[in-house]
Design a protein around this motif. Structure first.
Motif, short mmCIF file in Angstrom:
data_model
loop_
_atom_site.label_atom_id
_atom_site.label_comp_id
_atom_site.label_asym_id
_atom_site.label_seq_id
_atom_site.Cartn_x
_atom_site.Cartn_y
_atom_site.Cartn_z
N UNK A 137 -16.39 -4.34 0.60
CA UNK A 137 -16.11 -3.37 -0.30
C UNK A 137 -15.11 -3.73 -1.47
N UNK A 138 -15.51 -3.32 -2.65
CA UNK A 138 -14.64 -3.92 -3.71
C UNK A 138 -13.31 -3.16 -3.69
N UNK A 139 -12.34 -3.48 -2.82
CA UNK A 139 -11.25 -2.60 -2.69
C UNK A 139 -10.17 -2.98 -3.88
N UNK A 140 -10.41 -4.24 -4.10
CA UNK A 140 -9.26 -4.58 -5.25
C UNK A 140 -9.66 -4.14 -6.56
N UNK A 141 -10.78 -3.57 -6.79
CA UNK A 141 -11.28 -3.02 -7.93
C UNK A 141 -10.69 -1.31 -7.89
N UNK A 156 5.81 0.53 -1.55
CA UNK A 156 4.57 0.10 -1.81
C UNK A 156 3.83 1.56 -2.01
N UNK A 157 2.97 1.38 -3.01
CA UNK A 157 2.07 2.86 -3.15
C UNK A 157 0.74 2.44 -3.66
N UNK A 158 -0.21 3.24 -3.43
CA UNK A 158 -1.55 2.80 -3.69
C UNK A 158 -1.87 3.72 -5.31
N UNK A 159 -2.94 3.37 -6.04
CA UNK A 159 -3.47 4.00 -6.96
C UNK A 159 -4.91 3.87 -6.93
N UNK A 160 -5.63 4.95 -6.95
CA UNK A 160 -7.06 4.82 -6.73
C UNK A 160 -7.65 5.38 -5.60
N UNK A 161 -6.95 5.37 -4.37
CA UNK A 161 -7.53 5.98 -3.16
C UNK A 161 -7.67 7.29 -3.10
N UNK A 166 -8.47 11.59 -0.77
CA UNK A 166 -7.93 12.79 -0.98
C UNK A 166 -6.44 12.86 -1.40
N UNK A 167 -5.65 11.66 -0.86
CA UNK A 167 -4.37 11.60 -1.12
C UNK A 167 -4.09 10.00 -1.73
N UNK A 168 -3.07 9.60 -2.19
CA UNK A 168 -2.35 8.27 -2.44
C UNK A 168 -1.60 7.98 -1.28
N UNK A 169 -1.37 6.74 -1.07
CA UNK A 169 -0.38 6.46 0.14
C UNK A 169 0.88 5.88 -0.54
N UNK A 190 -3.78 -2.49 1.84
CA UNK A 190 -5.17 -2.67 1.04
C UNK A 190 -6.22 -2.56 2.21
N UNK A 191 -5.69 -3.09 3.46
CA UNK A 191 -6.63 -3.21 4.69
C UNK A 191 -6.63 -1.50 5.19
N UNK A 192 -5.68 -0.95 5.10
CA UNK A 192 -5.43 0.53 5.42
C UNK A 192 -6.38 1.42 4.75
N UNK A 193 -6.09 1.34 3.12
CA UNK A 193 -7.14 2.04 2.31
C UNK A 193 -8.58 1.79 2.57
N UNK A 194 -8.68 0.40 2.72
CA UNK A 194 -10.45 0.12 3.21
C UNK A 194 -10.74 0.91 4.30
N UNK A 195 -9.70 0.93 5.11
CA UNK A 195 -10.21 1.76 6.60
C UNK A 195 -10.53 3.29 6.35
N UNK A 196 -9.91 3.88 5.36
CA UNK A 196 -10.03 5.35 5.13
C UNK A 196 -11.42 5.44 4.34
N UNK A 197 -11.51 4.59 3.52
CA UNK A 197 -12.99 4.71 2.87
C UNK A 197 -14.35 4.42 3.76
#
Length: 234
Positions: A137-141, A156-161, A166-169, A190-197
């Protein structure tokens, strides 16, 4: 998409359907100002090259999905269709860069093509029931992690998730942690973000997940008083 030496042959907007997703497409024969990408270029290892490419581009193509996602799996399908349509429409126009607006990630066109091919491999491996399918999955994009040193610790915070879950982290680490440690933790987030996707579900407050070897972390309502928890950000 930012295009190189050849200007777009026409300028205008139209609506197109691709694989069940409706898109608004706008062709512009004017460049995007460099200032628009300043945040994306900050701490980017390709800063100098990307700045040079931006300075030389002559036009851009905007591709915006109009179909609403009602679940994480819908969002994944729309993102896949967006990348596929972007490649179809832009590849013959000498594109130089791709900008994923939700995350604010800017990459060379050649890297975007790699991400697109990896996504195709992911779906192939899903169909074959390979356990490691979502590693492609192109998580870095799609998701960017920003790391910030605060007086009370590291954030640390995400942008794009949000487009998928439904939320950013936000992850707050107390004063015992350094900025360098926070940057190392970014890969875990990022691993956590991939997990939710991969789950194809929206994030729920109180959900437990094993993000690190130190023990489970929880998603929770925003609380600055408990910096050990991941918090949700609209």
């Amino acid at each position: 998409m930012l295009h190189g030496a050849e200007r777009a042959q026409s300028q205008g907007a139209f609506v197109i359907q691709y694989q069940g997703t409706t898109f608004a497409v706008k062709v512009m024969d004017t460049p995007v100002p460099l200032s628009h990408f300043q945040e994306s270029l900050t701490h980017n290892p390709d800063h100098q090259l990307l700045t040079k490419l931006i300075s030389g581009h002559q036009g851009h193509l905007i591709i915006s999905p109009m179909t609403q996602a009602y679940s994480g799996s819908d969002a994944l399908t729309i993102a896949d269709n967006t990348m596929a349509l972007s490649y179809i429409l832009a590849d013959q126009g000498r594109p130089v860069l791709d900008y994923w607006n939700n995350s604010g990630v800017l990459v060379k066109w050649s890297k975007f093509v790699i991400y697109k091919r990896a996504l195709g491999m992911m779906f192939e491996r899903i169909n074959r029931k390979h356990a490691d399918a979502f590693e492609f999955l192109p998580i870095h994009l799609w998701v960017k992690i920003q790391t910030e040193q605060l007086q009370g610790g590291v954030r640390l915070k995400t942008d794009g998730l949000k487009a998928f879950a439904g939320y950013e982290l936000d992850l707050y680490m107390d004063t015992a942690h350094t900025l360098e440690e926070g940057q190392k933790m970014a890969q875990g987030l990022l691993t956590y973000a991939r997990h939710w996707i991969e789950l194809g579900q929206t994030i729920v407050a109180g959900q437990q997940t094993a993000l690190t070897d130190d023990g489970p972390l929880y998603t929770t309502a925003y609380s600055q008083t408990d910096p050990t928890f991941i918090t949700l950000r609209q």
